[in-house]
Scaffold this active site. Structure first.
Site, PDB file in Angstrom:
ATOM      1  N   ASP A  82     -76.608   1.028  27.654  1.00 40.82           N
ATOM      2  CA  ASP A  82     -76.376   0.821  29.075  1.00 40.82           C
ATOM      3  C   ASP A  82     -74.889   0.920  29.410  1.00 40.82           C
ATOM      4  OD1 ASP A  82     -77.233   0.232  31.669  1.00 40.82           O
ATOM      5  OD2 ASP A  82     -77.108  -1.933  31.382  1.00 40.82           O
ATOM      6  N   HIS A  83     -74.573   1.444  30.576  1.00 48.01           N
ATOM      7  CA  HIS A  83     -73.219   1.457  31.159  1.00 48.01           C
ATOM      8  C   HIS A  83     -72.098   1.626  30.127  1.00 48.01           C
ATOM      9  CE1 HIS A  83     -74.099   0.725  35.342  1.00 48.01           C
ATOM     10  NE2 HIS A  83     -74.958  -0.214  34.993  1.00 48.01           N
ATOM     11  N   HIS A 179     -74.987  -5.863  40.275  1.00 42.54           N
ATOM     12  CA  HIS A 179     -75.209  -6.568  39.020  1.00 42.54           C
ATOM     13  C   HIS A 179     -74.972  -8.064  39.225  1.00 42.54           C
ATOM     14  CE1 HIS A 179     -74.065  -2.567  36.932  1.00 42.54           C
ATOM     15  NE2 HIS A 179     -75.367  -2.714  36.919  1.00 42.54           N
ATOM     16  N   GLY A 180     -75.576  -8.865  38.361  1.00 46.61           N
ATOM     17  CA  GLY A 180     -75.398 -10.307  38.444  1.00 46.61           C
ATOM     18  C   GLY A 180     -76.390 -10.939  39.406  1.00 46.61           C
ATOM     19  N   HIS A 207     -80.576  -0.248  39.343  1.00 46.50           N
ATOM     20  CA  HIS A 207     -79.745  -1.246  38.673  1.00 46.50           C
ATOM     21  C   HIS A 207     -79.701  -2.511  39.534  1.00 46.50           C
ATOM     22  CE1 HIS A 207     -77.425   1.506  35.730  1.00 46.50           C
ATOM     23  NE2 HIS A 207     -78.537   2.106  36.126  1.00 46.50           N
ATOM     24  N   SER A 210     -82.364  -7.944  38.912  1.00 42.50           N
ATOM     25  CA  SER A 210     -82.558  -9.398  38.863  1.00 42.50           C
ATOM     26  C   SER A 210     -82.328 -10.001  40.245  1.00 42.50           C
ATOM     27  CB  SER A 210     -81.598 -10.038  37.860  1.00 42.50           C
ATOM     28  OG  SER A 210     -81.826  -9.544  36.563  1.00 42.50           O
ATOM     29  N   ASN A 229     -83.836  -1.831  35.928  1.00 42.70           N
ATOM     30  CA  ASN A 229     -82.974  -2.563  35.007  1.00 42.70           C
ATOM     31  C   ASN A 229     -82.995  -4.066  35.277  1.00 42.70           C
ATOM     32  OD1 ASN A 229     -82.245   0.045  34.294  1.00 42.70           O
ATOM     33  ND2 ASN A 229     -80.063  -0.428  34.159  1.00 42.70           N
ATOM     34  N   THR A 232     -79.495  -9.878  34.064  1.00 39.53           N
ATOM     35  CA  THR A 232     -79.143 -11.259  34.416  1.00 39.53           C
ATOM     36  C   THR A 232     -80.343 -12.193  34.327  1.00 39.53           C
ATOM     37  OG1 THR A 232     -77.354 -10.488  35.853  1.00 39.53           O
ATOM     38  CG2 THR A 232     -78.192 -12.715  36.235  1.00 39.53           C
TER      39      THR A 232
END
Length: 286
Positions: A82-83, A179-180, A207, A210, A229, A232
């Site tokens: 990933d990333h 993200h997060g 992405h 969560s 994806n 988190t």
């Protein structure tokens, strides 16, 4: 069922409009539990590792665990990096058996990102592997990578040019996701996905999954998000599960590590099954 390529897994989910859980693991317990959750749900799964995890555990150890745990697995699985902006880490992972990578050069100008992505695709093909591409940074920092500043969104023409020239197998556009943990409900631009897919049918990676609602997941999957994806949510479930168990152990003065591991594993398995059911991938391995 042997390990399958990323392309085999997401091409089917894209065609049938369900999402495959793509879940970041960070140790042996989460790797085994994510695979067990996929088996319990009869769902394909994409196991993801961050650059941070590869560096902390070592590519060789992760690869050895992967080979052992997937030797006789009855569901389609793939191992994805990933990333990763570091070409050397990509090479190391391909050499050790990862069968897909996300080359994340989104911080570079699009032309340079495209030039290097073409090279990464050529390298991956030599290993029979596949590539996810990205030209817009997803907001948020995860595993020491990323930025809290939202990147400039590129035009549809720029995105389509990147797809045509690079030949990436999966594409990750920015749609207001992050993200997060979301502090406020995100406003997602699903129409961007629809426009890309209509002009260039390519499986889309979502992405920052969560914290999205079931309705948001299902809308985006219907538009073409074939790879969803999750990172988190697993980290939070893992640490909250262990914390709750340890607080109980302290209260009872009973210290039994194997019971801690079993309890945490059960919670991770349940998390994976829940995502598979939400994304529509449960039962697709039958």
């Amino acid at each position: 069922m042997p390990v399958q390529s990323l392309k085999e897994i997401v091409d089917r989910s894209f065609a049938e409009r369900y999402g495959v859980p793509a879940i970041n693991v960070f140790n042996d317990l989460t790797l085994e539990a994510v695979l067990a959750g996929a088996v319990a749900a009869s769902s394909p799964v994409i196991v993801q590792t961050s650059v941070k995890t590869v560096r902390s555990m070592g590519a060789g150890l992760i690869a050895a665990m992967w080979r052992e745990l997937t030797r006789d697995i009855p569901v389609p699985v793939a191992l994805h990096l990933d990333h990763c902006p570091d070409r050397a880490v990509i090479t190391t992972c391909l050499e050790n058996g990862w069968n897909s990578v996300l080359f994340d050069a989104s911080e570079l100008p699009v032309a340079e990102n495209q030039r290097q992505t073409i090279e990464v695709v050529a390298e991956a093909r030599r290993y029979g592997a596949h590539v996810e591409g990205e030209i817009e940074s997803i907001t948020g920092v995860e595993d020491d990578h990323g930025s809290d500043e939202e990147s400039v969104r590129q035009s549809l023409e720029v995105q389509l040019g990147f797809l045509r020239e690079t030949g990436v197998d999966v594409f990750a556009p920015a749609i207001g996701n992050a993200h997060g943990s979301y502090t406020v409900a995100p406003v997602l631009d699903g129409e961007r996905i629809s426009q890309i897919v209509a002009a260039h049918p390519v499986p889309i990676a979502l992405h920052g999954g969560s914290g999205l609602s079931d309705a948001q997941f299902q809308d985006l999957i219907a538009r073409g998000c074939a790879k969803v994806n999750i990172s988190t949510a697993l980290k939070e479930r893992f640490m909250q599960s262990e914390l709750a168990f340890l607080e109980g152990a302290r209260a009872q003065s009973r210290w039994d590590p194997p019971s801690l591991f079993r309890s945490t594993r059960d919670d991770v398995v349940a998390l994976v099954v829940g995502f598979a059911e939400t994304f529509g991938s449960a039962g697709k391995a039958r």
